[in-house]
Design a protein around this motif. Structure first.
Motif, PDB file in Angstrom:
ATOM      1  N   THR A 175       3.430 -60.615  10.760  1.00  0.00           N
ATOM      2  CA  THR A 175       1.693 -61.916  10.895  1.00  0.00           C
ATOM      3  C   THR A 175       1.850 -62.575   9.262  1.00  0.00           C
ATOM      4  OG1 THR A 175       0.461 -60.208  10.372  1.00  0.00           O
ATOM      5  CG2 THR A 175       1.371 -61.009  12.978  1.00  0.00           C
ATOM      6  N   ASP A 176       2.253 -62.300   8.646  1.00  0.00           N
ATOM      7  CA  ASP A 176       1.987 -63.101   7.028  1.00  0.00           C
ATOM      8  C   ASP A 176       3.577 -63.739   7.029  1.00  0.00           C
ATOM      9  OD1 ASP A 176      -0.363 -61.476   6.225  1.00  0.00           O
ATOM     10  OD2 ASP A 176       1.050 -60.390   5.383  1.00  0.00           O
ATOM     11  N   ALA A 177       4.394 -63.353   7.551  1.00  0.00           N
ATOM     12  CA  ALA A 177       5.151 -64.564   7.374  1.00  0.00           C
ATOM     13  C   ALA A 177       4.672 -65.535   8.916  1.00  0.00           C
ATOM     14  CB  ALA A 177       6.443 -63.486   7.925  1.00  0.00           C
ATOM     15  N   VAL A 178       4.764 -65.235   9.487  1.00  0.00           N
ATOM     16  CA  VAL A 178       4.138 -67.022  10.309  1.00  0.00           C
ATOM     17  C   VAL A 178       3.617 -67.777   9.229  1.00  0.00           C
ATOM     18  CG1 VAL A 178       2.923 -67.297  12.181  1.00  0.00           C
ATOM     19  CG2 VAL A 178       4.721 -65.710  12.558  1.00  0.00           C
ATOM     20  N   MET A 179       2.406 -66.817   9.699  1.00  0.00           N
ATOM     21  CA  MET A 179       0.596 -68.127   8.662  1.00  0.00           C
ATOM     22  C   MET A 179       1.197 -68.338   7.087  1.00  0.00           C
ATOM     23  SD  MET A 179      -2.358 -65.363   9.331  1.00  0.00           S
ATOM     24  CE  MET A 179      -2.072 -63.928   9.777  1.00  0.00           C
ATOM     25  N   ASN A 180       2.659 -68.201   6.820  1.00  0.00           N
ATOM     26  CA  ASN A 180       3.059 -68.254   5.625  1.00  0.00           C
ATOM     27  C   ASN A 180       4.024 -69.607   5.126  1.00  0.00           C
ATOM     28  OD1 ASN A 180       2.114 -66.881   3.516  1.00  0.00           O
ATOM     29  ND2 ASN A 180       3.722 -65.458   3.750  1.00  0.00           N
ATOM     30  N   GLY A 181       3.771 -69.836   6.733  1.00  0.00           N
ATOM     31  CA  GLY A 181       5.063 -70.954   6.904  1.00  0.00           C
ATOM     32  C   GLY A 181       3.682 -72.351   7.327  1.00  0.00           C
ATOM     33  N   GLU A 230      -3.570 -76.782   7.652  1.00  0.00           N
ATOM     34  CA  GLU A 230      -3.391 -76.430   8.966  1.00  0.00           C
ATOM     35  C   GLU A 230      -3.945 -75.171   9.186  1.00  0.00           C
ATOM     36  OE1 GLU A 230       1.109 -78.535   9.186  1.00  0.00           O
ATOM     37  OE2 GLU A 230       0.749 -76.057   8.141  1.00  0.00           O
ATOM     38  N   LEU A 231      -3.691 -74.333   8.621  1.00  0.00           N
ATOM     39  CA  LEU A 231      -4.374 -72.882   8.657  1.00  0.00           C
ATOM     40  C   LEU A 231      -6.186 -73.154   8.851  1.00  0.00           C
ATOM     41  CD1 LEU A 231      -3.158 -70.405   6.307  1.00  0.00           C
ATOM     42  CD2 LEU A 231      -2.704 -70.338   9.554  1.00  0.00           C
ATOM     43  N   GLU A 232      -6.547 -73.962   8.757  1.00  0.00           N
ATOM     44  CA  GLU A 232      -7.788 -74.238   9.048  1.00  0.00           C
ATOM     45  C   GLU A 232      -8.304 -74.419  10.264  1.00  0.00           C
ATOM     46  OE1 GLU A 232      -9.790 -74.979   3.999  1.00  0.00           O
ATOM     47  OE2 GLU A 232      -8.931 -75.813   5.304  1.00  0.00           O
TER      48      GLU A 232
END
Length: 161
Positions: free
Chosen positions: A125-131, A136-138
Motif C-alpha cells: 500500500t505504501d508503494a501505491v501511495m508513493n505514486g 493528489e492524496l489530499e
C-alpha cells in the motif's frame, strides 16, 4: 456542462463505484482471512477495527459507543467485548475520574497478532501511495471522507426505520 464532459463524468462515476466495491470486497477477504486464522467472527473484526480507528483518533470508544457504531444491542455488545477480552484482543480501561466510564483499548497481544498479519501488506500500500503527490492524496482523502459520510448517513437512516 457540455455533453462530452457529462458523459465522462458518468463514466468515471460508474468506474469509481465499481472500484470502491472491488476495494471493499478485497479488504473484506483479507479481514476474513485474519478472522479465520484467529477464530474471530465478522462482528469481532468490525469491533476491532472500530476500536483501533477510535484509538488512532485519540477518542477511545466506550462499550455503548461501540454498540452504536457496529449496530449491536447492549447485551450483544457486552458478550462481544467479553469474548474479545478473553481472547486477548481488547482490554477495558478506566481512565476517567469517573470510574464508571469504561474505554475500550486494543490489547497488546491482539495488536501483536494484527501487526504480524497485516505488516506484509504495508509495503504494497505504501508503494501505491508513493505514486501520488501530497495534493493528489489530499483529494483522495476528501473524496473518501465524503463517500464514507454518505454511507454513514444512509446507514443511520436505515437503522431509524
Amino acid at each position: 456542462m457540455e455533453g462530452s464532459e457529462a458523459a465522462e463524468r458518468a463514466r468515471l462515476r460508474r468506474e469509481l463505484v465499481d472500484l470502491l466495491n472491488a476495494y471493499s470486497t478485497e479488504a473484506q477477504h483479507i479481514g476474513h482471512a485474519f478472522a479465520n486464522q484467529h477464530r474471530l467472527h465478522a462482528t469481532d473484526m468490525q469491533a476491532l477495527l472500530a476500536v483501533m480507528q477510535a484509538e488512532r483518533k485519540g477518542s477511545p470508544l466506550t462499550p455503548g459507543r461501540l454498540g452504536e457504531t457496529i449496530g449491536l444491542t447492549s447485551g450483544a455488545t457486552t458478550a462481544l467485548i467479553d469474548r474479545l477480552e478473553r481472547g486477548g484482543h481488547l482490554r477495558r480501561s478506566r481512565e476517567s475520574t469517573d470510574r464508571r466510564v469504561v474505554h475500550l483499548r486494543y490489547a497488546e497481544a491482539g495488536m501483536a497478532l494484527a501487526q504480524t498479519f497485516f505488516t506484509p501488506l504495508a509495503p504494497r500500500t505504501d508503494a501505491v501511495m508513493n505514486g501520488f503527490s501530497v495534493g493528489e492524496l489530499e483529494t483522495v482523502e476528501r473524496f473518501l471522507n465524503g463517500m464514507i459520510g454518505s454511507l454513514v448517513s444512509y446507514r443511520d437512516e436505515l437503522r431509524e426505520n
